[in-house]
Motif scaffolding. Structure first.
Motif, PDB file in Angstrom:
ATOM      1  N   LEU A 426       0.834  -1.203   0.000  1.00 33.09           N
ATOM      2  CA  LEU A 426       0.000   0.000   0.000  1.00 33.09           C
ATOM      3  C   LEU A 426       0.868   1.252   0.000  1.00 33.09           C
ATOM      4  CD1 LEU A 426      -2.636  -1.033   2.729  1.00 33.09           C
ATOM      5  CD2 LEU A 426      -2.690  -1.470   0.256  1.00 33.09           C
ATOM      6  N   THR A 427       0.290   2.351  -0.477  1.00 24.18           N
ATOM      7  CA  THR A 427       0.981   3.641  -0.454  1.00 24.18           C
ATOM      8  C   THR A 427       0.068   4.699   0.159  1.00 24.18           C
ATOM      9  OG1 THR A 427       0.202   4.129  -2.695  1.00 24.18           O
ATOM     10  CG2 THR A 427       2.398   3.141  -2.472  1.00 24.18           C
ATOM     11  N   VAL A 428       0.674   5.689   0.782  1.00 26.66           N
ATOM     12  CA  VAL A 428      -0.082   6.790   1.369  1.00 26.66           C
ATOM     13  C   VAL A 428      -0.525   7.737   0.259  1.00 26.66           C
ATOM     14  CG1 VAL A 428      -0.023   8.717   3.006  1.00 26.66           C
ATOM     15  CG2 VAL A 428       1.252   6.616   3.503  1.00 26.66           C
ATOM     16  N   ALA A 429      -1.792   8.130   0.273  1.00 28.88           N
ATOM     17  CA  ALA A 429      -2.303   9.057  -0.738  1.00 28.88           C
ATOM     18  C   ALA A 429      -1.568  10.397  -0.641  1.00 28.88           C
ATOM     19  CB  ALA A 429      -3.799   9.267  -0.542  1.00 28.88           C
ATOM     20  N   PRO A 430      -1.361  11.080  -1.762  1.00 32.29           N
ATOM     21  CA  PRO A 430      -0.543  12.295  -1.761  1.00 32.29           C
ATOM     22  C   PRO A 430      -1.168  13.482  -1.025  1.00 32.29           C
ATOM     23  CG  PRO A 430      -1.493  11.897  -3.935  1.00 32.29           C
ATOM     24  CD  PRO A 430      -1.752  10.672  -3.129  1.00 32.29           C
ATOM     25  N   ASP A 431      -2.475  13.424  -0.728  1.00 30.91           N
ATOM     26  CA  ASP A 431      -3.111  14.551  -0.030  1.00 30.91           C
ATOM     27  C   ASP A 431      -3.138  14.353   1.485  1.00 30.91           C
ATOM     28  OD1 ASP A 431      -4.958  12.467  -0.106  1.00 30.91           O
ATOM     29  OD2 ASP A 431      -6.682  13.816  -0.113  1.00 30.91           O
ATOM     30  N   VAL A 432      -2.485  13.310   1.978  1.00 30.90           N
ATOM     31  CA  VAL A 432      -2.537  12.974   3.405  1.00 30.90           C
ATOM     32  C   VAL A 432      -1.357  13.599   4.147  1.00 30.90           C
ATOM     33  CG1 VAL A 432      -2.398  11.083   5.083  1.00 30.90           C
ATOM     34  CG2 VAL A 432      -3.833  10.854   3.051  1.00 30.90           C
ATOM     35  N   THR A 433      -1.647  14.222   5.282  1.00 31.70           N
ATOM     36  CA  THR A 433      -0.613  14.767   6.160  1.00 31.70           C
ATOM     37  C   THR A 433      -0.813  14.204   7.561  1.00 31.70           C
ATOM     38  OG1 THR A 433      -1.976  16.721   6.649  1.00 31.70           O
ATOM     39  CG2 THR A 433      -0.381  16.915   4.854  1.00 31.70           C
ATOM     40  N   GLU A 434       0.234  14.267   8.338  1.00 29.60           N
ATOM     41  CA  GLU A 434       0.170  13.790   9.722  1.00 29.60           C
ATOM     42  C   GLU A 434       0.479  14.942  10.671  1.00 29.60           C
ATOM     43  OE1 GLU A 434       3.132  11.309  12.307  1.00 29.60           O
ATOM     44  OE2 GLU A 434       1.972   9.869  11.095  1.00 29.60           O
ATOM     45  N   GLU A 435      -0.308  15.047  11.721  1.00 25.59           N
ATOM     46  CA  GLU A 435      -0.117  16.095  12.723  1.00 25.59           C
ATOM     47  C   GLU A 435       0.205  15.427  14.063  1.00 25.59           C
ATOM     48  OE1 GLU A 435      -2.692  19.828  14.630  1.00 25.59           O
ATOM     49  OE2 GLU A 435      -3.661  18.291  13.389  1.00 25.59           O
ATOM     50  N   ARG A 436       1.217  15.948  14.753  1.00 30.31           N
ATOM     51  CA  ARG A 436       1.608  15.405  16.057  1.00 30.31           C
ATOM     52  C   ARG A 436       1.637  16.512  17.101  1.00 30.31           C
ATOM     53  NH1 ARG A 436       5.730  10.346  15.661  1.00 30.31           N
ATOM     54  NH2 ARG A 436       4.787   9.327  13.846  1.00 30.31           N
ATOM     55  N   HIS A 437       1.175  16.176  18.293  1.00 28.36           N
ATOM     56  CA  HIS A 437       1.200  17.108  19.413  1.00 28.36           C
ATOM     57  C   HIS A 437       2.049  16.509  20.529  1.00 28.36           C
ATOM     58  CE1 HIS A 437      -2.082  19.861  18.046  1.00 28.36           C
ATOM     59  NE2 HIS A 437      -2.387  18.793  17.325  1.00 28.36           N
ATOM     60  N   TYR A 438       2.871  17.360  21.157  1.00 28.82           N
ATOM     61  CA  TYR A 438       3.751  16.923  22.226  1.00 28.82           C
ATOM     62  C   TYR A 438       3.524  17.796  23.462  1.00 28.82           C
ATOM     63  CZ  TYR A 438       6.534  14.590  18.566  1.00 28.82           C
ATOM     64  OH  TYR A 438       6.954  13.802  17.521  1.00 28.82           O
ATOM     65  N   MET A 448      -1.580  11.902  17.754  1.00 33.44           N
ATOM     66  CA  MET A 448      -1.199  11.822  16.343  1.00 33.44           C
ATOM     67  C   MET A 448      -2.466  11.711  15.498  1.00 33.44           C
ATOM     68  SD  MET A 448       2.062   9.196  16.555  1.00 33.44           S
ATOM     69  CE  MET A 448       1.201   8.031  17.608  1.00 33.44           C
ATOM     70  N   THR A 449      -2.546  12.518  14.454  1.00 30.77           N
ATOM     71  CA  THR A 449      -3.748  12.562  13.630  1.00 30.77           C
ATOM     72  C   THR A 449      -3.375  12.612  12.158  1.00 30.77           C
ATOM     73  OG1 THR A 449      -4.840  13.848  15.362  1.00 30.77           O
ATOM     74  CG2 THR A 449      -5.928  13.755  13.230  1.00 30.77           C
ATOM     75  N   LEU A 450      -4.051  11.783  11.368  1.00 29.66           N
ATOM     76  CA  LEU A 450      -3.940  11.861   9.910  1.00 29.66           C
ATOM     77  C   LEU A 450      -5.009  12.794   9.391  1.00 29.66           C
ATOM     78  CD1 LEU A 450      -3.401   8.275   8.420  1.00 29.66           C
ATOM     79  CD2 LEU A 450      -1.711  10.093   8.687  1.00 29.66           C
ATOM     80  N   HIS A 451      -4.644  13.653   8.449  1.00 25.98           N
ATOM     81  CA  HIS A 451      -5.590  14.570   7.826  1.00 25.98           C
ATOM     82  C   HIS A 451      -5.629  14.331   6.316  1.00 25.98           C
ATOM     83  CE1 HIS A 451      -6.141  16.865  11.493  1.00 25.98           C
ATOM     84  NE2 HIS A 451      -4.829  17.004  11.610  1.00 25.98           N
ATOM     85  N   PHE A 513      -7.064   7.167   2.548  1.00 27.57           N
ATOM     86  CA  PHE A 513      -5.768   7.516   3.144  1.00 27.57           C
ATOM     87  C   PHE A 513      -4.658   6.621   2.595  1.00 27.57           C
ATOM     88  CE2 PHE A 513      -8.786   9.148   6.231  1.00 27.57           C
ATOM     89  CZ  PHE A 513      -8.213  10.332   6.659  1.00 27.57           C
ATOM     90  N   LEU A 514      -4.966   5.344   2.431  1.00 30.03           N
ATOM     91  CA  LEU A 514      -4.017   4.391   1.861  1.00 30.03           C
ATOM     92  C   LEU A 514      -4.554   3.887   0.527  1.00 30.03           C
ATOM     93  CD1 LEU A 514      -3.050   2.247   5.006  1.00 30.03           C
ATOM     94  CD2 LEU A 514      -1.679   4.031   3.902  1.00 30.03           C
ATOM     95  N   ARG A 515      -3.663   3.737  -0.422  1.00 26.68           N
ATOM     96  CA  ARG A 515      -4.083   3.300  -1.751  1.00 26.68           C
ATOM     97  C   ARG A 515      -3.567   1.893  -2.057  1.00 26.68           C
ATOM     98  NH1 ARG A 515      -3.487   8.614  -5.693  1.00 26.68           N
ATOM     99  NH2 ARG A 515      -5.180   9.804  -4.727  1.00 26.68           N
ATOM    100  N   PRO A 516      -4.464   1.014  -2.464  1.00 23.22           N
ATOM    101  CA  PRO A 516      -4.039  -0.337  -2.840  1.00 23.22           C
ATOM    102  C   PRO A 516      -3.395  -0.328  -4.221  1.00 23.22           C
ATOM    103  CG  PRO A 516      -6.411  -0.117  -3.082  1.00 23.22           C
ATOM    104  CD  PRO A 516      -5.916   1.170  -2.494  1.00 23.22           C
ATOM    105  N   PRO A 517      -2.642  -1.362  -4.535  1.00 25.97           N
ATOM    106  CA  PRO A 517      -1.992  -1.416  -5.854  1.00 25.97           C
ATOM    107  C   PRO A 517      -3.024  -1.481  -6.968  1.00 25.97           C
ATOM    108  CG  PRO A 517      -1.833  -3.530  -4.709  1.00 25.97           C
ATOM    109  CD  PRO A 517      -2.356  -2.552  -3.712  1.00 25.97           C
ATOM    110  N   GLY A 518      -2.764  -0.762  -8.037  1.00 25.03           N
ATOM    111  CA  GLY A 518      -3.641  -0.819  -9.198  1.00 25.03           C
ATOM    112  C   GLY A 518      -4.800   0.143  -9.173  1.00 25.03           C
TER     113      GLY A 518
END
Length: 520
Positions: A426-438, A448-451, A513-518
């Protein structure tokens, strides 16, 4: 317009030529009066636009064709006959009268509009384009409430639905309740043949005019209610912005054809959903808008599930919920009746009485995506009911492609067993970002949040393992290999980690968020 829904192609061709020569476009209108006046027009206020046109005329010392057309057809005000003749040199004032656009009394110094005619621009999978759309004059031009046979132009719901249309190439498409024809025209961008139906003969006349004006000749217009005009026929794509507005069936309450299907409560939406299976081809898709009622302590989604045939996949997205009072106010104002008047109060009481009779305490609005399952389908039908309230954070351009991708992803993961999913790269879609708070000074994140940048702008909270899996999904390693590596790093059981992560991976695939092959 020619009787019986026909159109005069020669006259409409002249109109098209004149509108093109005048540069009568969305950008031109904004250039005439500015973005602030544009915004005011959306609030049904035309004074800023009028002031801008007056200032332009004074500065130039003459009328500008695009400004003449804007004053007449967009602002709904009379113009001098000679100025309209200059703006429409090929069609002429008499030709505009023959098309039903204006009242063209040869002895009158001024010409008044009979129709609203304005440019409309959009972006779809084929790129940017624009049309001209004719409809009945609105409340602002009329100066009084709308008539029950009013034909609406391109409103907010129209724009919403057109943005949701999946860009699928089909042989036959159906626009159920076409109104001014806008969805049928959009459908013609992807369908070789389109059938557009409506219960209003006047709506079909205007829809035919609009199609011809924009050079679209693949649409067949049919008069009749719901599926009656297409009995026994099937389509690859059914589109409908039906007259779904819940309206009291009471004496003295206007029954606007463009929004009222003549049924009690949300019965019109139920009737459309129940009628869809026998009119879709295998793998055919239906997309529509609608309202649904929450009654007593019940969930509207439970009622809607009972409307669905097992032959259908269904993805229902609720975008908004209103209280009965809010709903009543919205649609009474929509018809042109002003608050604070005895008529407004009378209609308000009728709406509240109607809701109370069925125990309705809320009304939902949203999108419905239905798909006819192949006869040989072995997986359970899709039943996805979501509440995605609030702003999407973007306009809805591109949502049609997102819906198509999501359906493809659902099909892939539903047909993929756990062993095959573990073997997938699988690959991460190009419009996905990750946000982290500490916490200050902490080395590990507390949140941790995916957007998702496109689609419905979803956000998903992550735990350590899922965040690591997503981060490693670059197509090089299989899901199983990533989980095995994580199990070593986290000192966890591979079996336990697999059982915990695979359901989340399936959800991330379905939501894009995740893209399958093909798959794109």
């Amino acid at each position: 317009m020619v009787e019986n829904g026909g159109v005069d192609s020669e006259l409409i061709g002249r109109l098209r030529s004149d509108l093109t020569a005048a540069g009568f476009s969305v950008a031109a209108l904004t250039g005439l009066w500015g973005v602030d006046a544009d915004a005011a027009l959306h609030r049904n206020q035309r004074v800023p636009a009028l002031r801008a046109l007056a200032a332009l005329r004074e500065s130039l010392g003459r009328a500008v064709p695009s400004a003449t057309l804007a004053r007449l057809f967009v602002l709904g005000l009379p113009v001098a006959r000679e100025e309209l003749a200059e703006a429409l040199p090929t069609l002429g004032v008499d030709g505009a009268g023959q098309l039903g656009l204006v009242a063209a009394d040869a002895t009158a110094a001024q010409v008044r509009p009979l129709l609203d005619l304005r440019p409309y621009s959009f972006i779809d999978a084929h790129g940017a384009s624009s049309w001209w759309i004719a409809s009945d004059l609105g409340e602002l031009a009329l100066g009084h409430p709308l008539g029950e046979s009013h034909v609406l132009g391109v409103g907010g719901a129209s724009v919403t639905l057109s943005g949701l249309l999946m860009p699928i190439e089909v042989e036959r498409a159906l626009d159920l309740g076409t109104g001014c024809g806008i969805q049928a025209m959009h459908a013609a961008r992807n369908g070789r043949r389109v059938v557009a139906t409506d219960i209003s003969e006047r709506a079909l006349e205007l829809a035919a005019l609009n199609a011809e004006l924009n050079g679209i000749r693949s649409i067949e217009f049919r008069l009749g209610s719901l599926f009656e005009p297409v009995a026994g026929e099937r389509f690859d794509h059914i589109i409908s912005n039906p007259p779904f507005v819940i309206t009291p069936r009471a004496e003295g309450v206007p029954a606007y054809e463009y929004r009222d299907g003549g049924m009690v409560g949300d019965g019109l939406v139920e009737a459309v959903i129940r009628g869809i299976p026998e009119h879709l081809t295998a793998d055919g898709v239906a997309q529509l808008l609608g309202n649904w009622e929450y009654r007593g302590d019940g969930d509207a989604f439970d009622r809607m599930r009972s409307w669905l045939d097992d032959s259908l996949d269904a993805w229902i997205i609720e975008r908004e919920v209103q209280q009965p009072s809010e709903y009543a106010e919205t649609w009474i104002r929509d018809g042109g009746t002003r608050p604070g008047t005895p008529e407004f109060d009378r209609l308000y009481a009728s709406w509240l009485d109607d809701f109370a009779a069925r125990g309705v305490n809320r009304v939902g609005f949203g999108y419905m995506l239905l798909r006819r399952r192949p006869a040989h389908a072995t997986t359970p039908p899709l039943r996805r009911f979501e509440r995605l309230h609030g702003s999407l954070g973007q306009n809805n351009a591109g949502l049609g492609s997102h819906l198509a991708d999501s359906l493809g992803a659902w099909d892939w993961q539903a047909a993929t067993d756990d062993a095959s999913l573990l073997a997938a790269h699988l690959t991460v879609a190009p419009d996905v970002t990750e946000e982290r708070h500490y916490w200050p000074g902490a080395s590990d994140p507390t949140l941790m949040t995916l957007h998702q940048g496109g689609g419905f702008g979803r956000s998903v909270q992550l735990d350590t393992a899922l965040a690591a899996l997503v981060g490693a999904s670059d197509g090089e390693l299989s899901v199983g290999a990533i989980i095995a590596a994580l199990a070593q790093l986290l000192d966890a059981s591979v079996a336990d980690l697999t059982a915990a992560l695979l359901p989340a991976v399936r959800d991330l695939v379905t939501d894009g968020f995740l893209r399958p092959p093909g798959l794109s």
